[in-house]
Structure formats: structure tokens, C-alpha cells
Write an enzyme that holds these catalytic residues in place. Sequence first.
Site, PDB file in Angstrom:
ATOM      1  N   ASP A  68       0.865  -1.173   0.000  1.00  0.00           N
ATOM      2  CA  ASP A  68       0.000   0.000   0.000  1.00  0.00           C
ATOM      3  C   ASP A  68       0.902   1.222   0.000  1.00  0.00           C
ATOM      4  O   ASP A  68       1.790   1.346   0.869  1.00  0.00           O
ATOM      5  CB  ASP A  68      -0.886  -0.020   1.243  1.00  0.00           C
ATOM      6  CG  ASP A  68      -1.981   1.033   1.225  1.00  0.00           C
ATOM      7  OD1 ASP A  68      -1.746   2.134   0.682  1.00  0.00           O
ATOM      8  OD2 ASP A  68      -3.076   0.753   1.758  1.00  0.00           O
ATOM      9  N   SER A 147      -4.747  14.236 -12.788  1.00  0.00           N
ATOM     10  CA  SER A 147      -6.140  14.214 -13.236  1.00  0.00           C
ATOM     11  C   SER A 147      -6.553  15.608 -13.674  1.00  0.00           C
ATOM     12  O   SER A 147      -5.999  16.611 -13.201  1.00  0.00           O
ATOM     13  CB  SER A 147      -7.052  13.751 -12.096  1.00  0.00           C
ATOM     14  OG  SER A 147      -8.428  13.916 -12.413  1.00  0.00           O
ATOM     15  N   TYR A 160     -11.972  13.669  -4.104  1.00  0.00           N
ATOM     16  CA  TYR A 160     -10.968  13.365  -5.136  1.00  0.00           C
ATOM     17  C   TYR A 160     -10.247  14.630  -5.579  1.00  0.00           C
ATOM     18  O   TYR A 160      -9.030  14.611  -5.787  1.00  0.00           O
ATOM     19  CB  TYR A 160     -11.672  12.700  -6.316  1.00  0.00           C
ATOM     20  CG  TYR A 160     -10.741  12.137  -7.373  1.00  0.00           C
ATOM     21  CD1 TYR A 160      -9.999  10.994  -7.122  1.00  0.00           C
ATOM     22  CD2 TYR A 160     -10.638  12.736  -8.624  1.00  0.00           C
ATOM     23  CE1 TYR A 160      -9.162  10.458  -8.091  1.00  0.00           C
ATOM     24  CE2 TYR A 160      -9.806  12.210  -9.597  1.00  0.00           C
ATOM     25  CZ  TYR A 160      -9.072  11.073  -9.328  1.00  0.00           C
ATOM     26  OH  TYR A 160      -8.245  10.550 -10.295  1.00  0.00           O
ATOM     27  N   ALA A 162      -9.693  17.357  -3.793  1.00  0.00           N
ATOM     28  CA  ALA A 162      -8.748  17.726  -2.742  1.00  0.00           C
ATOM     29  C   ALA A 162      -7.497  16.868  -2.820  1.00  0.00           C
ATOM     30  O   ALA A 162      -6.365  17.364  -2.666  1.00  0.00           O
ATOM     31  CB  ALA A 162      -9.410  17.574  -1.371  1.00  0.00           C
ATOM     32  N   LYS A 164      -6.263  15.311  -5.506  1.00  0.00           N
ATOM     33  CA  LYS A 164      -5.483  15.552  -6.709  1.00  0.00           C
ATOM     34  C   LYS A 164      -4.891  16.959  -6.759  1.00  0.00           C
ATOM     35  O   LYS A 164      -3.809  17.153  -7.308  1.00  0.00           O
ATOM     36  CB  LYS A 164      -6.345  15.270  -7.946  1.00  0.00           C
ATOM     37  CG  LYS A 164      -6.568  13.791  -8.210  1.00  0.00           C
ATOM     38  CD  LYS A 164      -5.239  13.071  -8.419  1.00  0.00           C
ATOM     39  CE  LYS A 164      -5.392  11.615  -8.800  1.00  0.00           C
ATOM     40  NZ  LYS A 164      -4.097  10.936  -8.995  1.00  0.00           N
TER      41      LYS A 164
END
Length: 299
Positions: A68, A147, A160, A162, A164
Site C-alpha cells: 500500500d 487528473s 478526489y 482535494a 489531486k
Amino acid sequence: MPPSATPSRPLTVLVTGASSGIGRATVHALAGRGAQLVLVARGRESLEEVAAEARERGAAEVVVCPADVTDADAVQRVVDTAVAQFGRLDAVAHSAQTMAYGRIEDVPREAFEAVVDTSLHGTANVARAALPVFRRQGRGHLVVVSSLLASVTAPLMGTYAAAKWGQLGLVRTLQQEVRDAPGVDVSAVAPGGVNTPIYYQAATWAGSTGRPPPPVYSADRVARSVVARLDRPRRLVQSGVANPVVIAGFRLLPAVYDALVGPLFRWFALAGDGASPSEGNVFGSRPSGNARDGRWRGL
């Protein structure tokens, strides 16, 4: 100078998020170049499948390392394993990411933090482990899959976004910090909608699963852009023809953008399937959902 392969020494590349989507497609593209690959994701089962695919496609050698990216010690062990196995590490393609849909007030704190941790702390962990190796070698390349939502925002995607936005800020800082290391590069590739499983593997508290907004690109197309950065480093490449238009609207016409983005997002980026709240794969691997491609047609 970007890393390069020779007939006697293929590229050694570590790929995170290798079990699904863009990461899996990147493994396929690198295997076609005869690379030596170190595959990283949370679940061994899917990684072994991808390793078999990579060998079939021509990879010189493949090592599977379940980890991870939010576990700094585990990431360091993976990098150490790559260097011990192959003698060097030429590049890292970092695409590990999870996603959650829902208003900020509805997404549980633990899920919000897990998504941000994967993107922000995961990228920092990868950089801390890989960049010192690159500096010692005098060359190396970190390519981060960013992204479109690192440059704009959308309702129900605040978690998402925040993650990226923070990741892209970190990448930009890393680019400044390696200026004293000729031959060491950090690049970012920012796709828009991509045909991968991340949308229906995502957590949701939005009453719906997600889907990629058009135009939808194939994971292979984005992977080609990722691999191309090994030959032509760039600070940030927008992998999607509509990305610059959307970003321009966000920056130059914010009132118009904010009025339109909500209805457009709900129409084009939600499945409207009445999905119950779900943690998706935010807290753990779900091998049954892993694949290179999703359910949609990509350009």
C-alpha cells in the site's frame, strides 16, 4: 537526459496501481518495450495476473511486490527490492489512487482521509524512496498520473479533487527541488474521463455509482502518454482534448462554470443507478473489480 534502454540493459520501471486501469495499461505498454518491471498494488492476486500478462507481452523480467503506497516502510522495501534485484531503478510510474463520490458533508471522515492519503501521502512516500536512488544514479524519472480534477472542481467530487490538487502541488514542488539534479525528472500526466474500473470501484455516498465524463479515452491511450514521458519529460501533460477547454472555463468564467458544472456532472458523470452507500475499494483491494478497461468505450 531521460532514462533509456540498451540491447544489454532494458529499462527497470516500478509501476504503482499496477493491478487495474491506467497502471495495468502502463504495465502492458512497458512490457511491449521489453522492460524489467516491479509491480505494486495492494492485492497479490491481481498483481500475479498482471505479471503473467506482462510476460506474455515481452517483459524481460517481472517482480510482484504487494504494498500500500500509504505505508512508507513498505514503499521503501519495494524500492530496495527493485535496486537489489536489477542493480538500478530507471523510472517509477505512479498511478495508485482511490476515489469517493458524495458531498463533503456526506463522505465519512475516514473515507475522505483515506482517498487523500493515497494521493498525497502515497506520492510523497514514493518520492522519498525513489528520488534518492535517482540522485545516486545520476538519472531517473518519476511520472505521476494526475487528473483533470487537479485543476478544476466538481460537486460530489470534492474528496478526489482535494486529493489531486494536493498531489499536483506536491509534484510541482518536487519538480523545483530536483533542479539541482541533472538527469532526474518528475513529470505529471493528467487524464480526463478514462475507460477504467475506478468509477464503479469508487466509494459512493452520492446515491449513484460514477461513470467517466465524455470524451472518454482508453486506458491504453493514457498509458502511452505516461510511457512517452520517459523519453520526453514534461511538467504536466493534459491527456484529453477537452481538458484545456474545461480548465479555461473554470479559470476565466467561474460564475458560468459553477452554474453549469453541477447539472452537467449529474447528467454525464453519474450512472443514476440509485446505488446504496458503499466504501468501494477505498480501504482495501477488491480483486474481482480489477481490470485494465471499464464498461465504456474509450477513444
